[in-house]
Design an enzyme around this catalytic site. Structure first.
Site, PDB file in Angstrom:
ATOM      1  CG  HIS A 183     -14.737  21.226  40.294  1.00 49.05           C
ATOM      2  ND1 HIS A 183     -15.832  20.866  41.051  1.00 49.05           N
ATOM      3  CD2 HIS A 183     -14.046  20.075  40.065  1.00 49.05           C
ATOM      4  CE1 HIS A 183     -15.796  19.560  41.291  1.00 49.05           C
ATOM      5  NE2 HIS A 183     -14.732  19.060  40.687  1.00 49.05           N
ATOM      6  CD  GLU A 184     -10.994  19.444  38.046  1.00 44.58           C
ATOM      7  OE1 GLU A 184     -10.381  18.817  38.935  1.00 44.58           O
ATOM      8  OE2 GLU A 184     -12.049  19.033  37.546  1.00 44.58           O
ATOM      9  CG  HIS A 239     -10.916  18.401  43.400  1.00 48.96           C
ATOM     10  ND1 HIS A 239     -11.587  17.744  44.405  1.00 48.96           N
ATOM     11  CD2 HIS A 239     -11.686  18.266  42.284  1.00 48.96           C
ATOM     12  CE1 HIS A 239     -12.715  17.240  43.924  1.00 48.96           C
ATOM     13  NE2 HIS A 239     -12.802  17.546  42.648  1.00 48.96           N
ATOM     14  CD  GLU A 262     -15.735  15.468  42.193  1.00 45.49           C
ATOM     15  OE1 GLU A 262     -16.055  16.406  41.440  1.00 45.49           O
ATOM     16  OE2 GLU A 262     -14.559  15.092  42.324  1.00 45.49           O
TER      17      GLU A 262
END
Length: 289
Positions: free
Chosen positions: A131-132, A135, A206
């Site tokens: 997930h990070e 980003h 997100e």
């Protein structure tokens, strides 16, 4: 679709800024001054965002020897995502959270807390790391910097309008005097609207990072499971740090319901899990074809 929505929201912020300049000042001078101040401060913060955020949470760099399993996981997922290996940081304390920072993929860092490493399974932690990295891959730090710059300019105009309401004439002769209605909008409505738009942009990014994680790991359910654990943990043991950096974290420090949800930097955990499980079904169908 989320990228189109983000672009539309950024355009809305810009349109709000231009409209305020017209109704309040009636000329370009005030807009240019406010925008210049906001741009310099926000872009400077963006350029040094990695170090500022890491220091805010007392994140400590770790090497391969210090955290071999974590380092190897970040390295493997970065290779799969085809981005440069980011710096790996560990945040001391029992709180369970994580974030990515940096102005571009070549100047990025991933930070996780000691609490999240011990709480999650290997698959769940992998989902969080992915997930990070999403980003970073999506350059969300740049998106947030643009939103912060325009939002900052709107706030600057609001302060200028407050000053104008005390010391300037209320006429609009030669397009120089402040408009009373525009003045009211600038002081009270515009900053609130800008904040809501910025929060919406953050929530949109997100969802995109969640989807990126699911596709990268081929295991959306692992991130869904991690989010459930993280929300419960965040309410019991919120991470200690500057609240201004909350949009960076993988989950809100506290659950926000009702009207407070408008100002949440993240979508509800339930909505995120629902989308992740839908992605799981989508990936399963693709494998069967």
């Amino acid at each position: 679709m989320n990228q189109v929505k983000t672009l539309a929201l950024l355009s809305l912020l810009s349109g709000l800024l231009v409209g305020l300049g017209y109704w309040i000042i009636g000329g370009p001078t005030g807009i240019l001054v406010g925008l210049a101040i906001a741009a310099v401060s926000n872009l400077s913060s963006w350029y040094f965002s990695d170090q500022i955020a890491l220091r805010a949470y007392n994140a400590q760099p770790v090497s391969r020897d210090q955290a071999p399993a974590l380092y190897a996981m970040v390295e493997r997922l970065s290779l799969a995502a085809e981005i440069p290996m980011p710096g790996v940081y560990l945040i001391p304390g029992p709180a369970a959270n994580a974030f990515a920072t940096g102005r571009d993929p070549s100047h990025a860092a991933v930070a996780v807390t000691e609490g999240i490493v011990t709480m999650l399974t290997s698959a769940e932690l992998e989902g969080v790391i992915a997930h990070e990295l999403s980003h970073i891959l999506n350059r969300d730090t740049l998106t947030q910097a643009v939103a912060a710059t325009v939002g900052g300019a709107i706030s600057s105009l609001a302060y200028m309008a407050q000053w104008a309401s005390y010391g300037m004439a209320s006429d609009r002769d030669d397009n120089r005097g402040p408009n009373p209605i525009g003045l009211l909008l600038a002081i009270f409505v515009a900053p609130l609207a800008a904040t809501l738009i910025q929060m919406t942009i953050s929530r949109t990014r997100e969802f995109e990072a969640d989807a990126g994680s699911g596709r990268l790991t081929k295991n959306p359910r692992a991130l869904a499971s991690a989010l459930q654990k993280l929300e419960a943990s965040a309410q019991r043991t919120p991470i200690q740090g500057n609240p201004a950096f909350e949009p960076l974290l993988i989950i809100n420090a506290f659950s926000r319901q009702g009207m407070a949800g408008l100002f949440a930097t993240h979508p509800s955990t339930e909505a995120r899990i629902e989308k992740l499980l839908a992605l799981e079904a989508e990936l399963a169908k693709a494998v069967k074809r």
